[in-house]
Enzyme design. Structure first.
Site, PDB file in Angstrom:
ATOM      1  N   ARG A 138       0.822  -1.208   0.000  1.00  0.00           N
ATOM      2  CA  ARG A 138       0.000   0.000   0.000  1.00  0.00           C
ATOM      3  C   ARG A 138       0.863   1.269   0.000  1.00  0.00           C
ATOM      4  O   ARG A 138       0.518   2.262  -0.630  1.00  0.00           O
ATOM      5  CB  ARG A 138      -0.958   0.000   1.206  1.00  0.00           C
ATOM      6  CG  ARG A 138      -2.027   1.076   1.077  1.00  0.00           C
ATOM      7  CD  ARG A 138      -3.173   0.901   2.071  1.00  0.00           C
ATOM      8  NE  ARG A 138      -4.319   1.686   1.628  1.00  0.00           N
ATOM      9  CZ  ARG A 138      -4.890   2.662   2.350  1.00  0.00           C
ATOM     10  NH1 ARG A 138      -4.452   2.948   3.544  1.00  0.00           N
ATOM     11  NH2 ARG A 138      -5.908   3.333   1.857  1.00  0.00           N
ATOM     12  N   HIS A 198       0.469   4.111  -2.794  1.00  0.00           N
ATOM     13  CA  HIS A 198       0.120   5.503  -2.477  1.00  0.00           C
ATOM     14  C   HIS A 198       1.235   6.476  -2.848  1.00  0.00           C
ATOM     15  O   HIS A 198       0.968   7.654  -3.115  1.00  0.00           O
ATOM     16  CB  HIS A 198      -0.274   5.640  -1.004  1.00  0.00           C
ATOM     17  CG  HIS A 198      -1.690   5.226  -0.748  1.00  0.00           C
ATOM     18  ND1 HIS A 198      -2.426   5.674   0.320  1.00  0.00           N
ATOM     19  CD2 HIS A 198      -2.514   4.407  -1.445  1.00  0.00           C
ATOM     20  CE1 HIS A 198      -3.642   5.131   0.278  1.00  0.00           C
ATOM     21  NE2 HIS A 198      -3.711   4.350  -0.777  1.00  0.00           N
ATOM     22  N   TRP A 252     -10.489  -8.573   2.843  1.00  0.00           N
ATOM     23  CA  TRP A 252     -11.302  -8.884   1.654  1.00  0.00           C
ATOM     24  C   TRP A 252     -11.332 -10.384   1.393  1.00  0.00           C
ATOM     25  O   TRP A 252     -12.231 -10.872   0.719  1.00  0.00           O
ATOM     26  CB  TRP A 252     -10.716  -8.185   0.428  1.00  0.00           C
ATOM     27  CG  TRP A 252     -10.840  -6.695   0.406  1.00  0.00           C
ATOM     28  CD1 TRP A 252     -11.866  -5.988  -0.193  1.00  0.00           C
ATOM     29  CD2 TRP A 252      -9.943  -5.714   0.956  1.00  0.00           C
ATOM     30  NE1 TRP A 252     -11.633  -4.640  -0.032  1.00  0.00           N
ATOM     31  CE2 TRP A 252     -10.478  -4.443   0.661  1.00  0.00           C
ATOM     32  CE3 TRP A 252      -8.755  -5.791   1.662  1.00  0.00           C
ATOM     33  CZ2 TRP A 252      -9.858  -3.240   1.049  1.00  0.00           C
ATOM     34  CZ3 TRP A 252      -8.136  -4.614   2.058  1.00  0.00           C
ATOM     35  CH2 TRP A 252      -8.678  -3.357   1.755  1.00  0.00           C
TER      36      TRP A 252
HETATM   37 FE1  DDH Z   1      -6.500  -0.156  -1.349  1.00  0.00          FE
HETATM   38  N1  DDH Z   1      -7.370   0.340   0.422  1.00  0.00           N
HETATM   39  N2  DDH Z   1      -7.793   1.025  -2.352  1.00  0.00           N
HETATM   40  N3  DDH Z   1      -5.515  -0.550  -3.093  1.00  0.00           N
HETATM   41  N4  DDH Z   1      -5.150  -1.260  -0.314  1.00  0.00           N
HETATM   42  C1  DDH Z   1      -7.047  -0.136   1.664  1.00  0.00           C
HETATM   43  C2  DDH Z   1      -6.087  -1.069   1.955  1.00  0.00           C
HETATM   44  C3  DDH Z   1      -5.227  -1.613   1.006  1.00  0.00           C
HETATM   45  C4  DDH Z   1      -8.827   1.734  -1.790  1.00  0.00           C
HETATM   46  C5  DDH Z   1      -9.056   1.931  -0.432  1.00  0.00           C
HETATM   47  C6  DDH Z   1      -8.402   1.240   0.564  1.00  0.00           C
HETATM   48  C7  DDH Z   1      -5.868  -0.100  -4.323  1.00  0.00           C
HETATM   49  C8  DDH Z   1      -7.054   0.555  -4.626  1.00  0.00           C
HETATM   50  C9  DDH Z   1      -7.933   1.084  -3.710  1.00  0.00           C
HETATM   51  C10 DDH Z   1      -4.119  -1.972  -0.874  1.00  0.00           C
HETATM   52  C11 DDH Z   1      -3.656  -1.878  -2.178  1.00  0.00           C
HETATM   53  C12 DDH Z   1      -4.314  -1.203  -3.204  1.00  0.00           C
HETATM   54  C13 DDH Z   1      -7.889   0.489   2.649  1.00  0.00           C
HETATM   55  C14 DDH Z   1      -7.824   0.239   4.150  1.00  0.00           C
HETATM   56  C15 DDH Z   1      -8.731   1.334   1.973  1.00  0.00           C
HETATM   57  C16 DDH Z   1      -9.822   2.210   2.581  1.00  0.00           C
HETATM   58  C17 DDH Z   1      -6.743   1.086   4.822  1.00  0.00           C
HETATM   59  C18 DDH Z   1      -6.654   0.823   6.298  1.00  0.00           C
HETATM   60  O1  DDH Z   1      -7.670   1.008   6.985  1.00  0.00           O
HETATM   61  O2  DDH Z   1      -5.571   0.419   6.770  1.00  0.00           O
HETATM   62  C19 DDH Z   1      -9.682   2.259  -2.845  1.00  0.00           C
HETATM   63  C20 DDH Z   1     -10.909   3.108  -2.630  1.00  0.00           C
HETATM   64  C21 DDH Z   1      -9.135   1.828  -4.029  1.00  0.00           C
HETATM   65  C22 DDH Z   1      -9.692   2.042  -5.394  1.00  0.00           C
HETATM   66  O3  DDH Z   1     -10.726   2.802  -5.506  1.00  0.00           O
HETATM   67  C23 DDH Z   1      -9.337   1.438  -6.466  1.00  0.00           C
HETATM   68  C24 DDH Z   1      -4.839  -0.412  -5.270  1.00  0.00           C
HETATM   69  C25 DDH Z   1      -4.879  -0.009  -6.750  1.00  0.00           C
HETATM   70  C26 DDH Z   1      -3.858  -1.097  -4.585  1.00  0.00           C
HETATM   71  C27 DDH Z   1      -2.555  -1.638  -5.091  1.00  0.00           C
HETATM   72  O4  DDH Z   1      -1.713  -2.010  -4.345  1.00  0.00           O
HETATM   73  C28 DDH Z   1      -2.267  -1.711  -6.531  1.00  0.00           C
HETATM   74  C29 DDH Z   1      -3.543  -2.851   0.115  1.00  0.00           C
HETATM   75  C30 DDH Z   1      -2.410  -3.851  -0.129  1.00  0.00           C
HETATM   76  C31 DDH Z   1      -4.242  -2.630   1.310  1.00  0.00           C
HETATM   77  C32 DDH Z   1      -4.046  -3.329   2.654  1.00  0.00           C
HETATM   78  C33 DDH Z   1      -3.179  -2.494   3.562  1.00  0.00           C
HETATM   79  C34 DDH Z   1      -2.999  -3.120   4.926  1.00  0.00           C
HETATM   80  O5  DDH Z   1      -2.529  -2.402   5.815  1.00  0.00           O
HETATM   81  O6  DDH Z   1      -3.286  -4.303   5.113  1.00  0.00           O
END
Ligand code: DDH
Length: 287
Positions: free
Chosen positions: A44, A48, A187
């Site tokens: 993540r 970001h 998920w």
């Molecule tokens: Fe995500 N993401 N993401 N995400 N994401 C969260 C956690 C993780 C959205 C929202 C959230 C991508 C796209 C989207 C990962 C990877 C990727 C969380 C929770 C939210 C909210 C955060 C928390 O509470 O700690 C949304 C909205 C989108 C979208 O609209 C497409 C993408 C493209 C990626 C990527 O990696 C390519 C990952 C991994 C996590 C888990 C993090 C954790 O600490 O565990």
């Protein structure tokens, strides 16, 4: 005597592999975090760092590591990512020649591979930038919104519908933390292994609104232990997105192939690589 020229260290493949190995061994060692791995939060962080890119202005992207500074680190979307940055500090101390920007992306690559995902070719060349390069808030997706918002956000980076769906498969990994985003839960049932389960569950489970005080999110009807964000659910509400969800749910190899391509593109948005920079493929520790 010949004048002494100062020695400039030019890292080679072996040096980057050593950084990879160090991150991999820290992942193995520090297994008391979340579901047993820092891997998801490192992925993540890399996402970001990269996902702030704006193709019109060429601003944002992984070149800069500007999330180190408060104006960007304090964006709501980045809440909790200090855990990932802190995890990498000892690695930066051991290999001070690598920029934070290259290190964060290398950590994403390493985590995906170590969590049994596809091999992710990597190119170094990112330079850290100062506080003035911080991006404005609002460039990352808002989980409460649907397909129009997803298209606005990801088209701005230069992605198409197929790529949006492939990237979203990263949510096979990790979980939401109420204290960070307000949302809660994983998920999939195997949040530290990359699979196409996110797509399978999205299609095959029955999803209902979770009854709770928190923000609107879905839970699976049968076990109530999994979650989907409104932005995840939008992928099956939209016909064009849904066609790709179906393809990836049916074919893990296709998902891996497309995920590899799109994650490399994401990680390289806005990075001014030298022409000659070759892609490196690191050896996973399990190989
Ligand atoms: Fe995500 N993401 N993401 N995400 N994401 C969260 C956690 C993780 C959205 C929202 C959230 C991508 C796209 C989207 C990962 C990877 C990727 C969380 C929770 C939210 C909210 C955060 C928390 O509470 O700690 C949304 C909205 C989108 C979208 O609209 C497409 C993408 C493209 C990626 C990527 O990696 C390519 C990952 C991994 C996590 C888990 C993090 C954790 O600490 O565990």
């Amino acid at each position: 005597a010949a004048p002494s020229t100062p020695k400039v260290f030019t890292p080679k493949f072996e040096d980057y592999q050593a950084v990879y190995n160090e991150i991999a061994s820290r992942l193995e060692e520090k297994d008391d975090y979340d579901d047993g791995s820092y891997g998801p939060v490192l992925v993540r962080l890399a996402w970001h760092a990269s996902g702030t890119y704006d193709k019109e202005t060429g601003t944002g992207g992984s070149n800069g590591a500007t999330m180190r500074f408060a104006p960007e680190g304090s964006h709501g979307a980045n809440a909790g990512l200090n855990a990932a940055r802190d995890f990498l500090e000892p690695v930066k101390a051991k290999f001070p020649w690598i920029s934070y920007s290259d290190l964060w992306i290398l950590a994403g690559v390493c985590s995906i591979q170590e969590m049994l995902g596809p091999q992710i070719p990597y190119r170094p060349g990112r330079a850290d930038r100062d506080i003035t390069a911080c991006t404005p808030d609002g460039r990352l997706p808002d989980a409460a919104q649907g397909q129009d918002h997803l298209r606005n956000i990801f088209y701005r980076m230069g992605f198409n519908d197929q790529e949006i769906v492939a990237l979203s498969g990263a949510h096979a990994l990790g979980r939401c933390h109420a204290k960070r985003s307000g949302y809660e839960g994983p998920w999939t049932f195997s949040p530290t292994v990359l699979t196409n389960d996110y797509f399978k569950l999205l299609l095959n489970e029955k999803w209902q609104w979770k009854k709770w005080d928190g923000p609107k999110q879905y839970e699976d009807k049968s076990t109530k232990s999994l979650m989907m964000l409104p932005a995840d659910y939008a992928l099956i509400q939209d016909k064009k997105f849904k066609a790709y969800v179906e393809k990836y749910a049916a074919d893990n190899d296709l998902f891996f192939k497309d995920f590899q391509a799109v994650i490399v593109k994401l990680f390289e948005l806005g990075v001014p690589f030298a022409e000659s920079t070759e892609k490196m493929v690191f050896k996973p520790t399990s190989a």
